[in-house]
Write a protein that holds these residues in place. Structure first.
Motif: not given
Length: 295
Positions: A112-116, A118-129, A289-295
């Motif tokens: 999940i990255r802010p620039a992405r 803008e183009a698609i919708l993300f679910t909440n994370p399924v992993a942390r790597t 996802a909403e938190q991680l989408c913030k710049p």
């Protein structure tokens, strides 16, 4: 009544009938069938993968496998989805592909990255790597961090086109001219062995699978790799999630509820551990996802 009047009257009647018919048809056309409704009806979902082990790939038997597709299967089974169909594309083509309706969900190691966002919708994370380096045996350039690559005036680093790793390298000050882009990790490994770059940078789990499959003594994982740090000095992680079209908010809602349930029940760890994930690779359940989408 004249022939002309009869003809005009007939046209009016036909026109009125057409309007009446269209008024019945148009609402059903306007309400296009959503992805959630369609996949529940068909029992099938099309999954976009970048053929990256252990995240999402197609095995030699032609079946879709990997940690992310297995999570998708577990999340959607309660909704009647019994089959996952794979669409293999290069990582850089996953977002254009889902928006072109080539498939219904992105099942890859997409952070999940802010620039992405803008183009698609993300679910909440399924992993942390975390991430890592692989080098030729002996680590000729002696680099153990992105900062070391940035400081080394002629070290070339290879990674996947369109990946979050490209952003990491840029943010750490590695010049574009010293970043070599490949379609995937397998091509990057071949590039490393051919001397096109001095180090390759990928998610740690992907590197593990890559080196295990290659079984090549001339290449090694860099031990003691230094993860990127946050402003507070903590290790920085990537948060892979499932990618959807912007219109599929109902599908996101169903998936997010399922992710929370799998995480709390321990089922998520049970699924991903089959692919080398451990407790450290689980999402913390706090970052959305909403938190991680913030710049």
């Amino acid at each position: 009544m004249s022939v002309v009047h009869q003809s005009l009257s007939r046209r009016k009647l036909l026109g009125a009938a057409a309007l009446s018919t269209s008024s019945l048809i148009l609402p059903s056309i306007a309400r296009a069938q959503g992805t959630m409704e369609r996949i529940a009806k068909d029992g099938t979902i099309r999954v976009g993968v970048a053929d990256e082990k252990p995240f999402g790939y197609v095995d030699t038997d032609g079946r879709i496998k990997g940690a992310i597709p297995e999570v998708i299967a577990a999340l959607l089974a309660p909704h009647g989805i019994r089959e996952l169909k794979a669409e293999i594309v290069e990582f850089n083509a996953l977002i254009p592909g889902i928006n072109a309706v080539r498939f219904d969900i992105i099942g890859a190691s997409m952070y999940i990255r802010p620039a992405r966002c803008e183009a698609i919708l993300f679910t909440n994370p399924v992993a942390r790597t975390g991430a890592g380096f692989a080098v030729l045996k002996g680590n000729p350039k002696g680099v153990k961090s992105i900062a070391a690559v940035a400081a080394h005036t002629n070290a070339l680093v290879g990674t996947a086109t369109g990946s979050a790793n490209v952003e990491d390298l840029a943010e750490a000050g590695v010049p574009n001219k010293r970043v070599v882009l490949f379609a995937n990790a397998t091509e990057a490994l071949a590039g490393l062995k051919a001397g096109r770059c001095d180090v390759i940078y990928f998610p740690a789990l992907e590197l593990n699978e890559l080196l295990k499959t290659a079984n090549d003594p001339s290449v090694e994982r860099v031990e003691g790799f230094e993860q990127l740090k946050t402003a507070s000095g903590e290790s920085e992680y990537g948060y892979p999630a499932l990618g959807l079209r912007k219109a599929d908010a109902d599908l996101k809602q169903a998936l997010d509820a399922g992710i929370a349930e799998l995480l709390s029940s321990g089922k998520l760890l049970e699924i991903v551990s089959r692919y080398g994930f451990g407790k450290d690779e689980l999402p913390d359940g706090v970052k959305t996802a909403e938190q991680l989408c913030k710049p």
